[in-house]
Design a protein around this motif. Structure first.
Motif, PDB file in Angstrom:
ATOM      1  N   ALA A 168       4.616   5.582  -5.413  1.00  0.00           N
ATOM      2  CA  ALA A 168       4.838   5.478  -6.858  1.00  0.00           C
ATOM      3  C   ALA A 168       3.944   6.415  -7.671  1.00  0.00           C
ATOM      4  O   ALA A 168       4.112   6.527  -8.884  1.00  0.00           O
ATOM      5  N   GLN A 169       3.022   7.089  -7.012  1.00  0.00           N
ATOM      6  CA  GLN A 169       2.133   8.002  -7.733  1.00  0.00           C
ATOM      7  C   GLN A 169       2.920   9.173  -8.314  1.00  0.00           C
ATOM      8  O   GLN A 169       3.918   9.609  -7.749  1.00  0.00           O
ATOM      9  N   SER A 197       9.471   1.678   8.880  1.00  0.00           N
ATOM     10  CA  SER A 197      10.706   1.359   8.160  1.00  0.00           C
ATOM     11  C   SER A 197      10.919   2.269   6.951  1.00  0.00           C
ATOM     12  O   SER A 197      12.011   2.287   6.379  1.00  0.00           O
ATOM     13  N   TYR A 198       9.918   3.031   6.576  1.00  0.00           N
ATOM     14  CA  TYR A 198      10.034   3.943   5.433  1.00  0.00           C
ATOM     15  C   TYR A 198      10.585   5.290   5.895  1.00  0.00           C
ATOM     16  O   TYR A 198      10.117   5.860   6.870  1.00  0.00           O
ATOM     17  N   ASP A 253      10.482   8.528   4.656  1.00  0.00           N
ATOM     18  CA  ASP A 253       9.870   9.508   3.769  1.00  0.00           C
ATOM     19  C   ASP A 253       9.053  10.451   4.651  1.00  0.00           C
ATOM     20  O   ASP A 253       8.155  10.004   5.374  1.00  0.00           O
ATOM     21  N   ALA A 254       9.367  11.723   4.595  1.00  0.00           N
ATOM     22  CA  ALA A 254       8.718  12.707   5.473  1.00  0.00           C
ATOM     23  C   ALA A 254       7.219  12.816   5.230  1.00  0.00           C
ATOM     24  O   ALA A 254       6.486  13.311   6.096  1.00  0.00           O
ATOM     25  N   ARG A 255       6.743  12.341   4.100  1.00  0.00           N
ATOM     26  CA  ARG A 255       5.300  12.410   3.812  1.00  0.00           C
ATOM     27  C   ARG A 255       4.514  11.350   4.569  1.00  0.00           C
ATOM     28  O   ARG A 255       3.299  11.462   4.711  1.00  0.00           O
ATOM     29  N   ILE A 256       5.197  10.330   5.083  1.00  0.00           N
ATOM     30  CA  ILE A 256       4.527   9.259   5.803  1.00  0.00           C
ATOM     31  C   ILE A 256       4.458   9.618   7.278  1.00  0.00           C
ATOM     32  O   ILE A 256       5.485   9.884   7.912  1.00  0.00           O
ATOM     33  N   THR A 294       0.837  -1.201   0.000  1.00  0.00           N
ATOM     34  CA  THR A 294       0.000   0.000   0.000  1.00  0.00           C
ATOM     35  C   THR A 294       0.868   1.246   0.000  1.00  0.00           C
ATOM     36  O   THR A 294       0.635   2.184  -0.772  1.00  0.00           O
ATOM     37  N   ILE A 295       1.873   1.267   0.860  1.00  0.00           N
ATOM     38  CA  ILE A 295       2.778   2.415   0.934  1.00  0.00           C
ATOM     39  C   ILE A 295       3.533   2.576  -0.390  1.00  0.00           C
ATOM     40  O   ILE A 295       3.646   3.692  -0.922  1.00  0.00           O
ATOM     41  N   GLU A 296       4.036   1.476  -0.931  1.00  0.00           N
ATOM     42  CA  GLU A 296       4.776   1.529  -2.198  1.00  0.00           C
ATOM     43  C   GLU A 296       3.897   2.082  -3.316  1.00  0.00           C
ATOM     44  O   GLU A 296       4.352   2.861  -4.156  1.00  0.00           O
TER      45      GLU A 296
END
Length: 67
Positions: free
Chosen positions: A29-30, A54-55, A57-60, A23-25
């Motif tokens: 990828a958008q 574990s990701y 990415d500041a957007r998460i 889901t995160i991937e």
């Protein structure tokens, strides 16, 4: 809410360690990137929250509920 994000995506998760990464991937990828991805772990007893965190990415934005 992140003031720089135009779109907020909220995903509830409970014992979804096997699925949350895909889901995160998919979101990452958008082609549109001005979003924040808020994933709420609802007291999972598997590795859901660890997968989310574990990701790098500041957007998460992971959120873990205690109850």
């Amino acid at each position: 809410m992140d003031q720089s994000a135009l779109v907020s995506i909220v995903i509830p998760a409970y014992n979804h360690a096997a699925y949350v990464a895909s889901t995160i991937e998919s979101m990452l990828a958008q082609t549109y990137g001005n979003f924040e991805l808020i994933i709420t772990d609802d007291c999972s007893d598997d590795q859901t929250f660890e997968v989310i965190c574990s990701y790098d990415d500041a957007r998460i934005k992971p959120v873990r509920l205690n109850k």
